[in-house]
Design an enzyme around this catalytic site. Structure first.
Site, short mmCIF file in Angstrom:
data_model
loop_
_atom_site.label_atom_id
_atom_site.label_comp_id
_atom_site.label_asym_id
_atom_site.label_seq_id
_atom_site.Cartn_x
_atom_site.Cartn_y
_atom_site.Cartn_z
CD GLN A 58 6.26 12.66 3.35
OE1 GLN A 58 7.25 13.35 3.38
NE2 GLN A 58 7.36 12.62 1.78
CB ALA A 71 0.74 -6.76 -10.26
NE ARG A 95 -1.60 -7.71 -3.93
CZ ARG A 95 -1.01 -7.80 -2.77
NH1 ARG A 95 -0.84 -9.36 -2.51
NH2 ARG A 95 -0.85 -6.72 -1.94
N GLY A 96 -2.43 -3.62 -6.05
CA GLY A 96 -3.14 -2.79 -5.05
C GLY A 96 -2.61 -3.04 -3.53
CD GLU A 155 2.71 8.37 -7.52
OE1 GLU A 155 3.26 7.34 -8.18
OE2 GLU A 155 2.63 8.30 -6.61
CG HIS A 190 5.30 -6.36 -1.95
ND1 HIS A 190 4.54 -6.90 -1.21
CD2 HIS A 190 4.54 -5.03 -2.26
CE1 HIS A 190 2.54 -6.46 -1.04
NE2 HIS A 190 3.30 -5.25 -1.71
CB THR A 200 -2.29 7.49 -6.72
OG1 THR A 200 -2.68 8.50 -6.87
CG2 THR A 200 -0.24 7.47 -7.91
CE1 TYR A 201 -8.56 3.13 -10.92
CE2 TYR A 201 -8.57 0.97 -9.29
CZ TYR A 201 -9.59 2.13 -10.39
OH TYR A 201 -10.83 1.72 -10.94
#
Ligand SMILES: Cc1cc2nc3c(=O)[nH]c(=O)nc-3n(C[C@H](O)[C@H](O)[C@H](O)COP(=O)(O)OP(=O)(O)OC[C@H]3O[C@@H](n4cnc5c(N)ncnc54)[C@H](O)[C@@H]3O)c2cc1C
Length: 290
Positions: A207, A120, A105-106, A15, A144, A46-47
């Site tokens: 990170q 989603a 979904r975001g 990714e 989640h 990614t978006y």
């Protein structure tokens, strides 16, 4: 053009993320070049939250798909989007021969932000009405963050996968037992599609703190120990992170994982080291599908 679902398993995927707030993609394409030389099965892009990287995501996923002999996977979030917006993006993906979508979904800033898509699963059902797309979705070995319980999150995952998901990619995790328990519970519930393990190499102390806040991943004591011991030394922490990710992958492969998805953080040098460590084992295990 390669079909990800016809490639040997366990799958091996990466990714990357597009540059934030810039249309200068030269640096990202240098990263893609370096990663592509490691011949992964697929590279996902990614978006940005709320579609902030829309054009860059489409551009990079399409370049991966069309210029390299590697499948491109475009992430797509639906929160705050209209059906018209999403239909336009699907048109563009189709026109550029990108047939793999990670339907998400975001993250929500405000619940009022939801708009025409609430989950989603709404996006998955919307994409499923079209022909020609392979749909990936996210799953969460440690549930989640918003889910009231692991059981409820798993039921939602089963509903999501029943809508016609082709593969699941997991949130990052640092404890393989947690992932394998989750995978076994998902299988017991009837989730049959590949569940690909998301591995993020640790490369700095900052990170890991950020990731834990963002996704709630549990940090085992021995990881916390090496982060505390080496976190001040950028080279030492990277090497320890590479060693830990290598160990995680070697163990997951032995435990019959469907695939390894490396969250590269666009750090091709780190991924190259991990690749050198695991390549022999991974390729000796890969079996051609019927
Ligand atoms: C592999 C991976 C890649 C990602 N890539 C990106 C990215 O590129 N860009 C980005 O912005 N974010 C990305 N994310 C983060 C993701 O957008 C967030 O985790 C988001 O909060 C949830 O997205 P989802 O698709 O899992 O949502 P959903 O599947 O909708 O789940 C979200 C929550 O809603 C619950 N839920 C689901 N369906 C229902 C229902 N029908 N009724 C009630 N509750 C329900 C679930 O249990 C869960 O708690 C990624 C996550 C992963 C694991």
């Amino acid at each position: 053009m390669k079909d990800f679902f016809q490639l040997p398993a366990p799958s091996y995927t990466f990714e990357i993320f597009p540059p934030k707030g810039s249309t200068d993609l030269a640096g990202t394409y240098a990263t893609v070049d370096a990663l592509a030389s490691l011949t992964p099965d697929l590279i996902s892009v990614t978006y940005g939250a709320g579609g902030t990287s829309r054009d860059n995501t489409l551009d990079i996923a399409s370049t991966i798909q069309n210029r390299y002999d590697i499948c491109g996977l475009a992430h797509l979030t639906c929160v705050g989007s209209t059906k018209e917006n999403i239909a336009g993006i699907l048109d563009e993906l189709q026109a550029n021969h990108v047939g793999n979508i990670l339907a998400l979904r975001g993250d929500l800033k405000e619940p009022s932000e939801l708009g025409e898509f609430r989950h989603a699963s709404d996006l998955i059902a919307f994409i499923r009405k079209r022909r020609g797309f392979r749909i990936f979705a996210a799953c969460y070995p440690e549930k989640h963050l918003e889910a009231p319980s692991p059981e409820e999150d798993l039921c939602r995952l089963k509903e999501k996968s029943d809508l016609g998901v082709d593969a699941l990619i997991s949130q990052l995790f640092f404890d393989n037992d947690v992932f394998c328990r989750f995978r076994d519970r998902a299988r017991a519930l009837g989730v049959t599609v590949p569940i690909i393990a998301g591995i993020m190499p640790i490369t700095s102390a900052a990170q890991i703190d950020k990731m834990v806040t963002m996704c709630g991943a549990t940090v085992p004591d021995r990881v916390r120990r090496f982060v505390d011991a080496y976190g001040h030394n950028s080279r030492a922490i990277k090497e320890a992170g590479i060693a830990y990710a290598t160990e995680q992958i070697v163990d997951l492969l032995a435990r019959g994982v469907d695939g390894i998805h490396l969250y590269t953080m666009n750090q091709a040098d780190v991924i190259r080291h991990i690749d050198e460590n695991i390549r022999g084992i991974l390729y000796s295990m890969r079996v051609k599908k019927d």
